[in-house]
Design a protein around this motif. Structure first.
Motif, PDB file in Angstrom:
ATOM      1  N   ASP A  14      26.801  -6.265   4.871  1.00 11.02           N
ATOM      2  CA  ASP A  14      27.743  -7.385   4.763  1.00 11.02           C
ATOM      3  C   ASP A  14      27.044  -8.612   4.171  1.00 11.02           C
ATOM      4  O   ASP A  14      27.586  -9.288   3.294  1.00 11.02           O
ATOM      5  CB  ASP A  14      28.330  -7.762   6.122  1.00 11.02           C
TER       6      ASP A  14
ATOM      7  N   ARG B  30      24.319  -8.662   2.314  1.00 12.12           N
ATOM      8  CA  ARG B  30      24.006  -8.396   0.903  1.00 12.12           C
ATOM      9  C   ARG B  30      25.241  -8.621   0.032  1.00 12.12           C
ATOM     10  O   ARG B  30      25.157  -9.255  -1.016  1.00 12.12           O
ATOM     11  CB  ARG B  30      23.469  -6.982   0.721  1.00 12.12           C
ATOM     12  N   THR B  31      26.380  -8.128   0.454  1.00  9.89           N
ATOM     13  CA  THR B  31      27.615  -8.300  -0.309  1.00  9.89           C
ATOM     14  C   THR B  31      27.946  -9.781  -0.490  1.00  9.89           C
ATOM     15  O   THR B  31      28.286 -10.216  -1.595  1.00  9.89           O
ATOM     16  CB  THR B  31      28.778  -7.567   0.383  1.00  9.89           C
ATOM     17  N   CYS B  32      27.831 -10.546   0.569  1.00 10.10           N
ATOM     18  CA  CYS B  32      28.109 -11.989   0.492  1.00 10.10           C
ATOM     19  C   CYS B  32      27.147 -12.691  -0.452  1.00 10.10           C
ATOM     20  O   CYS B  32      27.548 -13.500  -1.288  1.00 10.10           O
ATOM     21  CB  CYS B  32      28.044 -12.625   1.871  1.00 10.10           C
TER      22      CYS B  32
ATOM     23  N   ARG C 224      22.281 -15.161 -10.793  1.00  8.58           N
ATOM     24  CA  ARG C 224      22.381 -13.762 -11.202  1.00  8.58           C
ATOM     25  C   ARG C 224      21.415 -12.944 -10.350  1.00  8.58           C
ATOM     26  O   ARG C 224      20.199 -13.098 -10.474  1.00  8.58           O
ATOM     27  CB  ARG C 224      22.034 -13.596 -12.676  1.00  8.58           C
ATOM     28  N   THR C 225      21.963 -12.099  -9.508  1.00 12.18           N
ATOM     29  CA  THR C 225      21.124 -11.233  -8.674  1.00 12.18           C
ATOM     30  C   THR C 225      20.575 -10.108  -9.543  1.00 12.18           C
ATOM     31  O   THR C 225      21.333  -9.448 -10.253  1.00 12.18           O
ATOM     32  CB  THR C 225      21.940 -10.650  -7.506  1.00 12.18           C
TER      33      THR C 225
ATOM     34  N   VAL D 131      26.196 -19.547   0.798  1.00 10.34           N
ATOM     35  CA  VAL D 131      26.545 -18.330   1.541  1.00 10.34           C
ATOM     36  C   VAL D 131      25.856 -18.335   2.897  1.00 10.34           C
ATOM     37  O   VAL D 131      26.485 -18.053   3.926  1.00 10.34           O
ATOM     38  CB  VAL D 131      26.160 -17.064   0.738  1.00 10.34           C
TER      39      VAL D 131
ATOM     40  N   THR E 232      25.299 -11.482  -2.917  1.00 13.41           N
ATOM     41  CA  THR E 232      25.365 -11.085  -4.327  1.00 13.41           C
ATOM     42  C   THR E 232      26.664 -11.526  -4.995  1.00 13.41           C
ATOM     43  O   THR E 232      26.772 -11.478  -6.210  1.00 13.41           O
ATOM     44  CB  THR E 232      25.158  -9.567  -4.495  1.00 13.41           C
ATOM     45  N   SER E 233      27.628 -11.982  -4.215  1.00  9.66           N
ATOM     46  CA  SER E 233      28.884 -12.437  -4.815  1.00  9.66           C
ATOM     47  C   SER E 233      29.079 -13.947  -4.705  1.00  9.66           C
ATOM     48  O   SER E 233      30.013 -14.490  -5.293  1.00  9.66           O
ATOM     49  CB  SER E 233      30.074 -11.721  -4.173  1.00  9.66           C
ATOM     50  N   GLY E 234      28.204 -14.634  -3.988  1.00 11.34           N
ATOM     51  CA  GLY E 234      28.340 -16.079  -3.801  1.00 11.34           C
ATOM     52  C   GLY E 234      27.724 -16.880  -4.929  1.00 11.34           C
ATOM     53  O   GLY E 234      26.855 -16.401  -5.653  1.00 11.34           O
TER      54      GLY E 234
END
Length: 144
Positions: A7, A9-11, A102-103, A21, A13-15
């Protein structure tokens, strides 16, 4: 509610910024507080770059560690000054300047260790290009 490293990681990489975040994550996980940067090192490196190591704290709890290589010449003057003289995290200082994150890598770490997630990212500003390269480690205290 239990939050997992996936969860997080998802936050992240999209923030827009990791600081934003992480601040929102900590409010949900720990309650009200503030995110502060404890600068462990900020020194000159090669080619006009600077090397910076920080711990990010939510109140008195360490929540992440980061190693950053940044290009001070690409940063607004007020940001350069505040980076050296305040405890405001890098992403917070640059958020209003249109920072683009950019991750390049985000990997989960063994859950029994002190860190559960490692993230590498490049940070850019409009009209300036890349201004920082970061390697972040997120502590296991963030999940559960």
């Amino acid at each position: 509610m239990n939050h997992t490293a996936e969860d997080l990681r998802t936050c992240l990489t999209s923030g827009a910024t990791a600081s934003g975040v992480l601040r929102d994550w900590c409010v949900r996980h720990f309650g009200p507080g503030s995110l502060m940067a404890q600068v462990l090192e900020d020194r000159a490196a090669e080619d006009g770059r600077r090397h910076r190591r920080v711990e990010l704290l939510w109140q008195d709890t360490a929540v992440s560690s980061a190693v950053n290589i940044y290009l001070p010449g690409g940063l607004p003057e007020d940001v350069r000054h505040r980076m050296l003289h305040t405890a405001v995290p890098f992403g917070v200082l640059l958020a209003s300047a249109g920072l683009v994150r950019r991750t390049t890598r985000a990997r989960l770490l063994p859950i029994e260790g002190p860190y559960v997630l490692e993230v590498h990212a490049t940070l850019a500003l409009p009209g300036q290009g890349d201004v920082a390269f970061v390697r972040e480690f997120y502590r296991s205290t963030l999940i559960g």
